[in-house]
Motif scaffolding. Structure first.
Motif, short mmCIF file in Angstrom:
data_model
loop_
_atom_site.label_atom_id
_atom_site.label_comp_id
_atom_site.label_asym_id
_atom_site.label_seq_id
_atom_site.Cartn_x
_atom_site.Cartn_y
_atom_site.Cartn_z
N ALA A 1 -10.29 -1.62 0.43
CA ALA A 1 -9.81 -1.07 1.70
C ALA A 1 -8.93 0.16 1.46
N ALA A 2 -8.09 0.11 0.44
CA ALA A 2 -7.26 1.28 0.11
C ALA A 2 -8.14 2.44 -0.36
N VAL B 1 0.86 -1.18 0.00
CA VAL B 1 0.00 0.00 0.00
C VAL B 1 0.89 1.22 0.00
N SER B 2 0.68 2.08 -0.97
CA SER B 2 1.47 3.29 -1.12
C SER B 2 0.63 4.50 -0.75
N ALA B 3 1.21 5.39 0.04
CA ALA B 3 0.50 6.61 0.44
C ALA B 3 1.17 7.80 -0.24
N SER B 4 0.36 8.67 -0.79
CA SER B 4 0.89 9.89 -1.40
C SER B 4 0.03 11.06 -0.95
N PHE C 1 -4.30 6.67 -0.87
CA PHE C 1 -3.68 5.36 -0.75
C PHE C 1 -3.98 4.56 -2.00
N ARG C 2 -2.99 3.77 -2.44
CA ARG C 2 -3.23 2.90 -3.58
C ARG C 2 -2.44 1.62 -3.40
N VAL C 3 -2.94 0.57 -4.00
CA VAL C 3 -2.30 -0.74 -3.93
C VAL C 3 -1.39 -0.88 -5.14
N VAL C 4 -0.12 -1.19 -4.90
CA VAL C 4 0.84 -1.37 -5.98
C VAL C 4 1.47 -2.75 -5.86
#
Length: 180
Positions: A148-149, A69-72, A81-84
Motif C-alpha cells: 500500500a505504501a 508510514v513516513s512521507a518524504s 511513502f515508506r513503512v518504518v
C-alpha cells in the motif's frame, strides 16, 4: 530548448509514465491477492481456534503501532511513502534529556539511552501457541501494508509525471503553434 530535444524529453516522460502505470497495476493486483490471502488465513485461524478465540475481545486495551508510514518529499520530485518500524527513534526522543542545562559539582555523568522495550507481538494476545494460519494472516497484512505504501508512492509519482507531461506539451505548443 529546441523542439527536437523537447520532443525527446516528452517521449521519455511518456514512456516512464506508461511503465509506472504498468507497475501500479501489478502492485494493485499483488495487494488484492495479499489482502485476500490474509482474510482467508484469518478465517482458517478462527475455525481452528474457535470463533470466540479470535476477535475484538482478545485485543489489548491499549495498542501501540508497530509500524508507521513516513512521507518524504524531494525538492524537484514527487512525494514518497515508506513503512518504518515505530520503535525507531522519533525526532522528539533525539533531543536533550532534560529541559534545561544545569551546572553540577563533581564528575559529570553521561546520559545513557534507555533501552527501548521491544513492542510485544500482537499474536500473543491470542495465546502462546497460535495456529500457523494466524501467523500467515499477520505476514500477509504486513506485506499488504508495504504494498500500500509502494502504491501510494507510485500514484504520487504518476500524478507528478502527468503534470510534467502537460508542462512539456504546453511548452511544445508555444514553441510550435501548429504542432503537438
Amino acid at each position: 530548448m529546441a523542439a527536437p530535444d523537447l520532443r525527446a524529453k516528452l517521449d521519455s516522460q511518456l514512456l516512464q509514465l506508461l511503465e509506472d502505470l504498468e507497475e501500479l497495476e501489478t502492485k494493485r493486483t499483488a495487494l488484492n491477492a495479499r489482502v485476500e490471502e490474509g482474510w482467508l488465513s484469518l478465517a482458517k485461524a478462527r475455525y481452528a481456534m474457535g470463533a470466540k478465540s479470535v476477535g475484538p475481545l482478545q485485543y489489548a486495551s491499549h495498542m501501540e503501532p508497530q509500524v508507521c508510514v513516513s512521507a518524504s518529499e524531494a525538492q524537484d520530485g514527487p512525494q514518497t511513502f515508506r513503512v518504518v518500524r515505530s520503535d525507531a527513534l522519533t525526532p522528539e526522543e533525539v533531543g536533550p534529556g532534560e529541559a534545561a542545562l544545569r551546572r553540577r559539582k563533581g564528575p559529570t555523568k553521561t546520559l545513557e539511552p534507555e533501552p527501548s522495550a521491544a513492542l510485544p507481538d500482537p499474536l500473543n494476545w491470542f495465546g502462546i501457541l497460535v495456529p500457523h494460519s494466524l501467523r500467515q494472516a499477520q505476514a500477509s497484512f504486513r506485506e499488504g501494508l508495504q504494498l500500500a505504501a509502494d502504491i501510494a508512492s507510485l500514484q504520487t509519482r504518476i500524478d507528478w509525471g502527468q503534470n510534467q507531461l502537460r508542462e512539456l506539451q504546453e511548452r511544445l505548443r508555444q514553441l510550435e503553434p501548429g504542432a503537438a
